[in-house]
Scaffold this motif. Structure first.
Motif, PDB file in Angstrom:
ATOM      1  N   LYS A  54       0.833  -1.209   0.000  1.00 35.31           N
ATOM      2  CA  LYS A  54       0.000   0.000   0.000  1.00 35.31           C
ATOM      3  C   LYS A  54       0.863   1.253   0.000  1.00 35.31           C
ATOM      4  O   LYS A  54       0.592   2.205  -0.733  1.00 35.31           O
ATOM      5  CB  LYS A  54      -0.918   0.019   1.224  1.00 35.31           C
ATOM      6  CG  LYS A  54      -2.067  -0.941   1.155  1.00 35.31           C
ATOM      7  CD  LYS A  54      -2.886  -0.865   2.431  1.00 35.31           C
ATOM      8  CE  LYS A  54      -3.904  -1.976   2.499  1.00 35.31           C
ATOM      9  NZ  LYS A  54      -4.638  -1.958   3.782  1.00 35.31           N
ATOM     10  N   ARG A  55       1.913   1.260   0.858  1.00 34.15           N
ATOM     11  CA  ARG A  55       2.816   2.410   0.903  1.00 34.15           C
ATOM     12  C   ARG A  55       3.484   2.640  -0.446  1.00 34.15           C
ATOM     13  O   ARG A  55       3.598   3.774  -0.908  1.00 34.15           O
ATOM     14  CB  ARG A  55       3.892   2.194   1.966  1.00 34.15           C
ATOM     15  CG  ARG A  55       3.542   2.743   3.314  1.00 34.15           C
ATOM     16  CD  ARG A  55       4.759   2.783   4.218  1.00 34.15           C
ATOM     17  NE  ARG A  55       5.421   1.498   4.343  1.00 34.15           N
ATOM     18  CZ  ARG A  55       5.133   0.576   5.247  1.00 34.15           C
ATOM     19  NH1 ARG A  55       4.193   0.808   6.123  1.00 34.15           N
ATOM     20  NH2 ARG A  55       5.780  -0.563   5.291  1.00 34.15           N
ATOM     21  N   GLU A  56       3.922   1.570  -1.092  1.00 32.28           N
ATOM     22  CA  GLU A  56       4.589   1.696  -2.398  1.00 32.28           C
ATOM     23  C   GLU A  56       3.631   2.243  -3.449  1.00 32.28           C
ATOM     24  O   GLU A  56       4.000   3.098  -4.255  1.00 32.28           O
ATOM     25  CB  GLU A  56       5.133   0.334  -2.840  1.00 32.28           C
ATOM     26  CG  GLU A  56       5.979   0.372  -4.072  1.00 32.28           C
ATOM     27  CD  GLU A  56       7.281   1.135  -3.871  1.00 32.28           C
ATOM     28  OE1 GLU A  56       7.772   1.710  -4.863  1.00 32.28           O
ATOM     29  OE2 GLU A  56       7.784   1.179  -2.734  1.00 32.28           O
ATOM     30  N   ASN A  62       1.755   9.446  -5.655  1.00 37.38           N
ATOM     31  CA  ASN A  62       2.184  10.797  -5.303  1.00 37.38           C
ATOM     32  C   ASN A  62       3.302  11.279  -6.215  1.00 37.38           C
ATOM     33  O   ASN A  62       3.347  12.455  -6.578  1.00 37.38           O
ATOM     34  CB  ASN A  62       2.634  10.857  -3.845  1.00 37.38           C
ATOM     35  CG  ASN A  62       1.473  10.712  -2.886  1.00 37.38           C
ATOM     36  OD1 ASN A  62       0.334  10.975  -3.231  1.00 37.38           O
ATOM     37  ND2 ASN A  62       1.766  10.271  -1.677  1.00 37.38           N
ATOM     38  N   ALA A  63       4.208  10.388  -6.608  1.00 36.73           N
ATOM     39  CA  ALA A  63       5.296  10.772  -7.510  1.00 36.73           C
ATOM     40  C   ALA A  63       4.733  11.173  -8.866  1.00 36.73           C
ATOM     41  O   ALA A  63       5.171  12.166  -9.471  1.00 36.73           O
ATOM     42  CB  ALA A  63       6.285   9.630  -7.667  1.00 36.73           C
ATOM     43  N   VAL A  64       3.755  10.434  -9.364  1.00 36.62           N
ATOM     44  CA  VAL A  64       3.138  10.765 -10.652  1.00 36.62           C
ATOM     45  C   VAL A  64       2.414  12.099 -10.546  1.00 36.62           C
ATOM     46  O   VAL A  64       2.526  12.952 -11.433  1.00 36.62           O
ATOM     47  CB  VAL A  64       2.180   9.640 -11.105  1.00 36.62           C
ATOM     48  CG1 VAL A  64       1.318  10.091 -12.262  1.00 36.62           C
ATOM     49  CG2 VAL A  64       2.965   8.398 -11.477  1.00 36.62           C
ATOM     50  N   ASN A  65       1.682  12.320  -9.456  1.00 36.87           N
ATOM     51  CA  ASN A  65       0.978  13.590  -9.268  1.00 36.87           C
ATOM     52  C   ASN A  65       1.962  14.751  -9.188  1.00 36.87           C
ATOM     53  O   ASN A  65       1.712  15.818  -9.750  1.00 36.87           O
ATOM     54  CB  ASN A  65       0.117  13.550  -8.004  1.00 36.87           C
ATOM     55  CG  ASN A  65      -1.122  12.711  -8.184  1.00 36.87           C
ATOM     56  OD1 ASN A  65      -1.539  12.442  -9.304  1.00 36.87           O
ATOM     57  ND2 ASN A  65      -1.704  12.293  -7.085  1.00 36.87           N
ATOM     58  N   ASP A  66       3.072  14.561  -8.486  1.00 35.52           N
ATOM     59  CA  ASP A  66       4.088  15.613  -8.392  1.00 35.52           C
ATOM     60  C   ASP A  66       4.683  15.905  -9.766  1.00 35.52           C
ATOM     61  O   ASP A  66       4.890  17.060 -10.126  1.00 35.52           O
ATOM     62  CB  ASP A  66       5.198  15.211  -7.418  1.00 35.52           C
ATOM     63  CG  ASP A  66       4.717  15.189  -5.979  1.00 35.52           C
ATOM     64  OD1 ASP A  66       3.630  15.759  -5.708  1.00 35.52           O
ATOM     65  OD2 ASP A  66       5.418  14.592  -5.139  1.00 35.52           O
ATOM     66  N   ASP A  67       4.968  14.859 -10.549  1.00 36.44           N
ATOM     67  CA  ASP A  67       5.514  15.051 -11.894  1.00 36.44           C
ATOM     68  C   ASP A  67       4.528  15.812 -12.776  1.00 36.44           C
ATOM     69  O   ASP A  67       4.920  16.702 -13.536  1.00 36.44           O
ATOM     70  CB  ASP A  67       5.859  13.713 -12.545  1.00 36.44           C
ATOM     71  CG  ASP A  67       7.085  13.061 -11.924  1.00 36.44           C
ATOM     72  OD1 ASP A  67       7.815  13.757 -11.186  1.00 36.44           O
ATOM     73  OD2 ASP A  67       7.300  11.856 -12.170  1.00 36.44           O
ATOM     74  N   LEU A  68       3.255  15.468 -12.666  1.00 35.99           N
ATOM     75  CA  LEU A  68       2.249  16.156 -13.476  1.00 35.99           C
ATOM     76  C   LEU A  68       2.133  17.621 -13.076  1.00 35.99           C
ATOM     77  O   LEU A  68       2.033  18.496 -13.941  1.00 35.99           O
ATOM     78  CB  LEU A  68       0.885  15.474 -13.316  1.00 35.99           C
ATOM     79  CG  LEU A  68       0.711  14.146 -14.043  1.00 35.99           C
ATOM     80  CD1 LEU A  68      -0.649  13.547 -13.712  1.00 35.99           C
ATOM     81  CD2 LEU A  68       0.864  14.317 -15.533  1.00 35.99           C
ATOM     82  N   SER A  69       2.163  17.902 -11.783  1.00 32.17           N
ATOM     83  CA  SER A  69       2.039  19.290 -11.355  1.00 32.17           C
ATOM     84  C   SER A  69       3.269  20.092 -11.765  1.00 32.17           C
ATOM     85  O   SER A  69       3.154  21.247 -12.155  1.00 32.17           O
ATOM     86  CB  SER A  69       1.821  19.377  -9.850  1.00 32.17           C
ATOM     87  OG  SER A  69       2.946  18.900  -9.154  1.00 32.17           O
ATOM     88  N   VAL A  70       4.456  19.482 -11.731  1.00 35.34           N
ATOM     89  CA  VAL A  70       5.674  20.172 -12.164  1.00 35.34           C
ATOM     90  C   VAL A  70       5.603  20.442 -13.659  1.00 35.34           C
ATOM     91  O   VAL A  70       5.937  21.528 -14.136  1.00 35.34           O
ATOM     92  CB  VAL A  70       6.927  19.336 -11.803  1.00 35.34           C
ATOM     93  CG1 VAL A  70       8.153  19.864 -12.520  1.00 35.34           C
ATOM     94  CG2 VAL A  70       7.135  19.325 -10.310  1.00 35.34           C
ATOM     95  N   ASP A  71       5.144  19.452 -14.438  1.00 43.45           N
ATOM     96  CA  ASP A  71       5.019  19.638 -15.877  1.00 43.45           C
ATOM     97  C   ASP A  71       4.019  20.730 -16.210  1.00 43.45           C
ATOM     98  O   ASP A  71       4.249  21.557 -17.091  1.00 43.45           O
ATOM     99  CB  ASP A  71       4.595  18.330 -16.560  1.00 43.45           C
ATOM    100  CG  ASP A  71       5.710  17.286 -16.578  1.00 43.45           C
ATOM    101  OD1 ASP A  71       6.883  17.671 -16.324  1.00 43.45           O
ATOM    102  OD2 ASP A  71       5.414  16.101 -16.822  1.00 43.45           O
ATOM    103  N   LEU A  72       2.890  20.755 -15.504  1.00 46.24           N
ATOM    104  CA  LEU A  72       1.883  21.783 -15.755  1.00 46.24           C
ATOM    105  C   LEU A  72       2.401  23.161 -15.370  1.00 46.24           C
ATOM    106  O   LEU A  72       2.172  24.144 -16.072  1.00 46.24           O
ATOM    107  CB  LEU A  72       0.598  21.462 -14.994  1.00 46.24           C
ATOM    108  CG  LEU A  72      -0.205  20.268 -15.507  1.00 46.24           C
ATOM    109  CD1 LEU A  72      -1.375  19.990 -14.581  1.00 46.24           C
ATOM    110  CD2 LEU A  72      -0.688  20.499 -16.919  1.00 46.24           C
TER     111      LEU A  72
END
Length: 91
Positions: A54-56, A62-72
């Motif tokens: 679950k943690r993984e 969260n890593a994907v969400n962070d990458d998307l927000s950085v890209d946006l």
């Protein structure tokens, strides 16, 4: 909690007593604590492993969400820089 599990399995007191008696006859009184300890350790290891999974999963989400927000954010920054760099042509 135990009551809800027993209701889910639809087991009453007589069925439980019969199962406990059969286990006592099969394994004996001296082996029961060892079996219970082993069962407890197995359940704890399973819970730890499932918590790790679950943690993984959450970490990857969260890593994907962070990458998307950085890209946006970088896309918005580039678009605003391009708009400010364009000279206005007055005809």
């Amino acid at each position: 909690m135990l009551n809800s599990i027993l209701l889910f399995l639809n087991m009453g007191t007589p069925e439980l007593m019969l199962i406990l008696f059969a286990v006592l006859l099969l394994f004996g009184g001296k082996k029961l604590p060892e079996l219970a300890r082993g069962l407890g350790k197995g359940m704890r290891e399973f819970k730890d492993a499932s918590d790790g999974v679950k943690r993984e999963i959450h970490r990857n989400i969260n890593a994907v969400n962070d990458d998307l927000s950085v890209d946006l954010d970088s896309k918005k920054t580039t678009e605003s820089e391009q708009q400010t760099e364009k000279p206005h042509i007055n005809s």
